[in-house]
Design a protein around this motif. Structure first.
Motif, PDB file in Angstrom:
ATOM      1  N   UNK A  23       0.081   2.286   8.742  1.00  0.00           N
ATOM      2  CA  UNK A  23      -1.010   2.071   7.791  1.00  0.00           C
ATOM      3  C   UNK A  23      -0.593   2.454   6.370  1.00  0.00           C
ATOM      4  N   UNK A  24      -0.026   3.641   6.203  1.00  0.00           N
ATOM      5  CA  UNK A  24       0.363   4.063   4.856  1.00  0.00           C
ATOM      6  C   UNK A  24       1.593   3.314   4.356  1.00  0.00           C
ATOM      7  N   UNK A  25       2.454   2.851   5.240  1.00  0.00           N
ATOM      8  CA  UNK A  25       3.567   2.000   4.822  1.00  0.00           C
ATOM      9  C   UNK A  25       3.062   0.678   4.256  1.00  0.00           C
ATOM     10  N   UNK A  26       2.081   0.087   4.938  1.00  0.00           N
ATOM     11  CA  UNK A  26       1.488  -1.152   4.428  1.00  0.00           C
ATOM     12  C   UNK A  26       0.731  -0.920   3.121  1.00  0.00           C
ATOM     13  N   UNK A  27       0.047   0.205   3.018  1.00  0.00           N
ATOM     14  CA  UNK A  27      -0.651   0.523   1.771  1.00  0.00           C
ATOM     15  C   UNK A  27       0.346   0.683   0.631  1.00  0.00           C
ATOM     16  N   UNK A  28       1.486   1.325   0.899  1.00  0.00           N
ATOM     17  CA  UNK A  28       2.517   1.466  -0.131  1.00  0.00           C
ATOM     18  C   UNK A  28       3.064   0.118  -0.567  1.00  0.00           C
ATOM     19  N   UNK A  29       3.321  -0.756   0.404  1.00  0.00           N
ATOM     20  CA  UNK A  29       3.838  -2.086   0.073  1.00  0.00           C
ATOM     21  C   UNK A  29       2.810  -2.884  -0.725  1.00  0.00           C
ATOM     22  N   UNK A  30       1.547  -2.815  -0.298  1.00  0.00           N
ATOM     23  CA  UNK A  30       0.489  -3.542  -1.009  1.00  0.00           C
ATOM     24  C   UNK A  30       0.287  -2.995  -2.419  1.00  0.00           C
ATOM     25  N   UNK A  31       0.486  -1.706  -2.613  1.00  0.00           N
ATOM     26  CA  UNK A  31       0.349  -1.152  -3.964  1.00  0.00           C
ATOM     27  C   UNK A  31       1.460  -1.665  -4.872  1.00  0.00           C
ATOM     28  N   UNK A  32       2.657  -1.867  -4.342  1.00  0.00           N
ATOM     29  CA  UNK A  32       3.737  -2.453  -5.146  1.00  0.00           C
ATOM     30  C   UNK A  32       3.410  -3.905  -5.487  1.00  0.00           C
TER      31      UNK A  32
END
Length: 96
Positions: A23-32
């Protein structure tokens, strides 16, 4: 380390692929990707190194948050079982 005390080392480590990490990996990618969009750059193709960095940081933050959550739950379980062991009169088994 205040975030994870030394007694948390006795617990087994969580799996690398867990709900918090993903979940937080996807959130990090989406923030980029959002950063690229807000700065009027090509969303997917620009800053691939930043996308990988943000996803990796999110993944590790999720892993350590999951590790801390498991430690907190194990600590609460230990305290609860100790209380039950010390007060057996409050927790009598139902007679069948």
């Amino acid at each position: 380390m205040v975030f994870l005390p030394d007694e948390s080392r006795s617990l087994p480590p969580p799996p690398l692929v867990n709900k918090g990490s993903v979940c937080l990996g996807l959130i990090g990618w989406m923030s980029a990707l959002l950063d690229n969009g807000f700065n009027h750059r090509p969303v997917i193709r620009a800053g691939v190194h930043r996308q990988i960095l943000f996803a990796t940081v999110g993944w590790f933050v999720g892993y350590y948050l999951t590790k801390r959550t498991e430690y907190i739950h194990a600590k609460l379980d230990r305290e609860l079982f100790e209380y039950v062991r010390q007060h057996p009169e409050d927790f009598k088994a139902a007679g069948i």
